[in-house]
Design a protein around this motif. Structure first.
Motif, mmCIF file in Angstrom:
data_model
loop_
_atom_site.group_PDB
_atom_site.id
_atom_site.type_symbol
_atom_site.label_atom_id
_atom_site.label_comp_id
_atom_site.label_asym_id
_atom_site.label_seq_id
_atom_site.Cartn_x
_atom_site.Cartn_y
_atom_site.Cartn_z
ATOM 1 N N PRO A 45 39.686 33.462 33.898
ATOM 2 C CA PRO A 45 38.555 33.249 34.625
ATOM 3 C C PRO A 45 38.137 31.755 35.334
ATOM 4 O O PRO A 45 37.423 31.725 35.938
ATOM 5 C CB PRO A 45 37.527 33.530 33.555
ATOM 6 C CG PRO A 45 38.107 34.617 32.728
ATOM 7 C CD PRO A 45 39.475 33.997 32.604
ATOM 8 N N HIS A 111 46.431 43.388 41.245
ATOM 9 C CA HIS A 111 45.192 43.254 42.094
ATOM 10 C C HIS A 111 44.048 42.938 41.094
ATOM 11 O O HIS A 111 43.822 43.572 40.290
ATOM 12 C CB HIS A 111 44.972 44.453 42.818
ATOM 13 C CG HIS A 111 43.809 44.849 43.497
ATOM 14 N ND1 HIS A 111 43.567 44.248 44.962
ATOM 15 C CD2 HIS A 111 42.388 44.755 43.293
ATOM 16 C CE1 HIS A 111 42.466 44.368 45.402
ATOM 17 N NE2 HIS A 111 41.741 44.769 44.184
ATOM 18 N N TYR A 112 43.448 41.835 41.442
ATOM 19 C CA TYR A 112 42.139 41.437 40.610
ATOM 20 C C TYR A 112 41.298 40.380 41.838
ATOM 21 O O TYR A 112 41.643 40.228 42.561
ATOM 22 C CB TYR A 112 42.376 40.695 39.453
ATOM 23 C CG TYR A 112 43.648 39.376 39.811
ATOM 24 C CD1 TYR A 112 42.928 38.156 39.842
ATOM 25 C CD2 TYR A 112 44.897 39.870 39.689
ATOM 26 C CE1 TYR A 112 44.098 37.211 40.143
ATOM 27 C CE2 TYR A 112 45.822 38.537 39.880
ATOM 28 C CZ TYR A 112 45.436 37.453 40.040
ATOM 29 O OH TYR A 112 46.139 36.275 40.445
ATOM 30 N N GLU A 113 40.202 40.188 41.087
ATOM 31 C CA GLU A 113 39.217 39.383 41.812
ATOM 32 C C GLU A 113 40.033 38.135 42.136
ATOM 33 O O GLU A 113 40.484 37.168 41.276
ATOM 34 C CB GLU A 113 37.853 39.027 41.009
ATOM 35 C CG GLU A 113 36.904 38.222 41.801
ATOM 36 C CD GLU A 113 35.606 37.965 41.067
ATOM 37 O OE1 GLU A 113 34.979 37.291 41.359
ATOM 38 O OE2 GLU A 113 35.481 38.659 39.920
ATOM 39 N N GLY A 114 39.852 37.596 43.566
ATOM 40 C CA GLY A 114 40.674 36.571 43.878
ATOM 41 C C GLY A 114 42.194 36.708 44.606
ATOM 42 O O GLY A 114 42.729 36.018 44.931
ATOM 43 N N ALA A 116 43.482 39.877 46.540
ATOM 44 C CA ALA A 116 43.408 41.438 47.000
ATOM 45 C C ALA A 116 44.989 41.699 47.226
ATOM 46 O O ALA A 116 45.412 41.075 48.206
ATOM 47 C CB ALA A 116 42.543 41.508 48.211
ATOM 48 N N ASN A 161 47.154 48.276 42.154
ATOM 49 C CA ASN A 161 45.978 48.346 41.573
ATOM 50 C C ASN A 161 45.982 48.563 40.020
ATOM 51 O O ASN A 161 46.980 48.686 39.266
ATOM 52 C CB ASN A 161 45.130 49.522 42.049
ATOM 53 C CG ASN A 161 45.858 50.681 42.134
ATOM 54 O OD1 ASN A 161 45.967 51.331 41.019
ATOM 55 N ND2 ASN A 161 45.747 51.564 43.210
ATOM 56 N N ASN A 184 49.120 43.196 51.387
ATOM 57 C CA ASN A 184 47.716 43.558 51.481
ATOM 58 C C ASN A 184 47.490 43.937 53.219
ATOM 59 O O ASN A 184 48.148 43.384 53.928
ATOM 60 C CB ASN A 184 46.873 42.510 50.976
ATOM 61 C CG ASN A 184 45.357 43.312 50.772
ATOM 62 O OD1 ASN A 184 45.246 44.682 50.722
ATOM 63 N ND2 ASN A 184 44.357 42.487 50.881
#
Length: 184
Positions: A45, A111-114, A116, A161, A184
């Motif tokens: 985070p 695939h995670y926030e930041g 894609a 994903n 992507n």
């Protein structure tokens, strides 16, 4: 009116392996990239951090490599022919990885926030080691649902994903080399 019958499927059906690289090509990749490696980081985070208990391997970013790009495009074309709803994709990152004894990458998704990502691709550059299996886990991460034994030259491709949590088992003998790629 024609009745539609739905067919269920297992997510592991979307994990495919294609033998596309020769041993000689793999050896050349190892020779080319196995120097000046950095410690691999993991996303947190508060940004990317070295976390050896989670991801323990050396890494080198690969900027351009025509042979690699061409063979990976072949793998994507084969995959997209099989799964027609996979959209056209472009490479966003490639990393050469070196796992020594006790090296690992614990369960994660790509695939995670930041970050894609649509497709994840791993090129197995060697298989002269023990441990290091590519493992796919169930939705709560307590059961391995598919394990891929590395074979030199194989290209492993799967969706990035949340349905595909995966890991690299700890190396118990030798050194594991791979090139991971995200599209992507």
């Amino acid at each position: 009116m024609q009745e539609r019958v739905s067919q269920s499927y297992n997510v592991t059906e979307f994990v495919k392996t294609y033998p596309l690289f020769s041993k000689n090509q793999c050896d050349q990749m190892i020779e080319m990239y196995d120097k000046d490696l950095l410690e691999a980081t993991s996303a947190t985070p508060v940004g990317n951090r070295v976390m050896k208990k989670h991801r323990d391997c050396g890494v080198k970013i690969i900027k351009q490599n025509k042979l690699l790009e061409d063979l990976l495009q072949d793998a994507i074309n084969i995959y997209r022919n099989r799964f027609s709803f996979v959209p056209p994709v472009k490479r966003i990152d490639s990393q050469f990885l070196k796992y020594n004894v006790e090296g690992r990458f614990n369960t994660h998704v790509d695939h995670y926030e930041g970050a894609a990502r649509t497709l994840s691709i791993s090129v197995m550059l060697n298989d002269e080691y023990m441990g290091g299996q590519f493992q796919f886990w169930n939705d709560i991460g307590d059961t391995i649902i598919k394990e891929v034994q590395p074979v030199t030259g194989d290209v492993l491709i799967f969706p990035s994903n949340f349905l595909f949590p995966h890991s690299v088992a700890p190396i118990t003998f030798g050194t594991r080399y791979a090139i991971v790629n995200w599209y992507n």
